[in-house]
Design a protein around this motif. Structure first.
Motif, PDB file in Angstrom:
ATOM      1  N   VAL A 119     -51.334 -27.504  -5.388  1.00  0.00           N
ATOM      2  CA  VAL A 119     -50.588 -28.436  -6.224  1.00  0.00           C
ATOM      3  C   VAL A 119     -50.442 -27.859  -7.617  1.00  0.00           C
ATOM      4  N   THR A 137     -48.411 -33.562 -16.977  1.00  0.00           N
ATOM      5  CA  THR A 137     -48.078 -34.896 -17.446  1.00  0.00           C
ATOM      6  C   THR A 137     -46.880 -34.816 -18.384  1.00  0.00           C
ATOM      7  N   ILE A 167     -42.165 -25.678 -15.423  1.00  0.00           N
ATOM      8  CA  ILE A 167     -42.700 -26.835 -16.149  1.00  0.00           C
ATOM      9  C   ILE A 167     -42.842 -26.494 -17.625  1.00  0.00           C
ATOM     10  N   PRO A 197     -49.347 -26.951 -17.398  1.00  0.00           N
ATOM     11  CA  PRO A 197     -49.530 -27.191 -15.964  1.00  0.00           C
ATOM     12  C   PRO A 197     -50.944 -26.844 -15.497  1.00  0.00           C
ATOM     13  N   GLU A 198     -51.407 -27.632 -14.561  1.00  0.00           N
ATOM     14  CA  GLU A 198     -52.684 -27.364 -13.908  1.00  0.00           C
ATOM     15  C   GLU A 198     -52.393 -27.061 -12.449  1.00  0.00           C
ATOM     16  N   GLN A 199     -53.217 -26.199 -11.886  1.00  0.00           N
ATOM     17  CA  GLN A 199     -53.089 -25.884 -10.472  1.00  0.00           C
ATOM     18  C   GLN A 199     -54.353 -26.353  -9.766  1.00  0.00           C
ATOM     19  N   TRP A 200     -54.158 -27.110  -8.716  1.00  0.00           N
ATOM     20  CA  TRP A 200     -55.271 -27.651  -7.957  1.00  0.00           C
ATOM     21  C   TRP A 200     -55.188 -27.138  -6.524  1.00  0.00           C
ATOM     22  N   THR A 254     -46.566 -20.695  -7.072  1.00  0.00           N
ATOM     23  CA  THR A 254     -47.182 -21.660  -7.984  1.00  0.00           C
ATOM     24  C   THR A 254     -46.971 -21.238  -9.431  1.00  0.00           C
ATOM     25  N   THR A 291     -49.286 -29.405 -11.264  1.00  0.00           N
ATOM     26  CA  THR A 291     -49.032 -30.706 -11.852  1.00  0.00           C
ATOM     27  C   THR A 291     -49.099 -30.637 -13.369  1.00  0.00           C
TER      28      THR A 291
END
Length: 125
Positions: free
Chosen positions: A116, A120, A47, A56-59, A40, A118
């Motif tokens: 995840v 934008t 990114i 980036p965010e990690q979920w 991750t 993600t």
């Protein structure tokens, strides 16, 4: 993946007995969210490097699935590396796993985490 502790210990014992050099279940249950951190982080670094996305965010999305002994035995050969185990050793491994599941009541629940990374997109092409 997370298993009930007594079942994880039972599985680990079977792997140590049948396939002592096999990395699966060495020291307990396989995986865990922390074991995926390098992947991750690599995705997040890619990114960031693109410089076209927000930070980036990690979920993490936890979920569970219950298995009977037969359902789990159908799943085991699909795990990484298990397809390379010689047929006789795989049969011995599956028999040991079946005995461990049956000793634990014949069914169990596995905890999973979907991970995840993600971001934008900040600009158009």
């Amino acid at each position: 993946m997370s298993f009930p502790p007594e079942l994880a210990q039972g599985f680990a014992g079977v792997y140590r007995k049948v396939l002592p050099d096999f990395p699966f279940f060495q020291g307990g249950a396989p995986g865990g969210t922390a074991s995926y951190a390098p992947l991750t982080e690599r995705a997040a670094a890619g990114i960031r490097q693109a410089q076209r996305f927000t930070e980036p965010e990690q979920w993490t999305f936890p979920w569970e699935r219950s298995y009977t002994s037969a359902q789990w035995l159908d799943t085991v050969p699909t795990f990484g590396g298990h397809s390379r185990i010689p047929a006789a050793k795989l049969a011995e491994l599956l028999a040991g796993i079946a005995a461990a599941v049956d000793a634990a009541g014949g069914s169990f629940t596995v905890g999973y985490n979907a991970l995840v990374v993600t971001a934008t997109r900040t600009e158009a092409d």
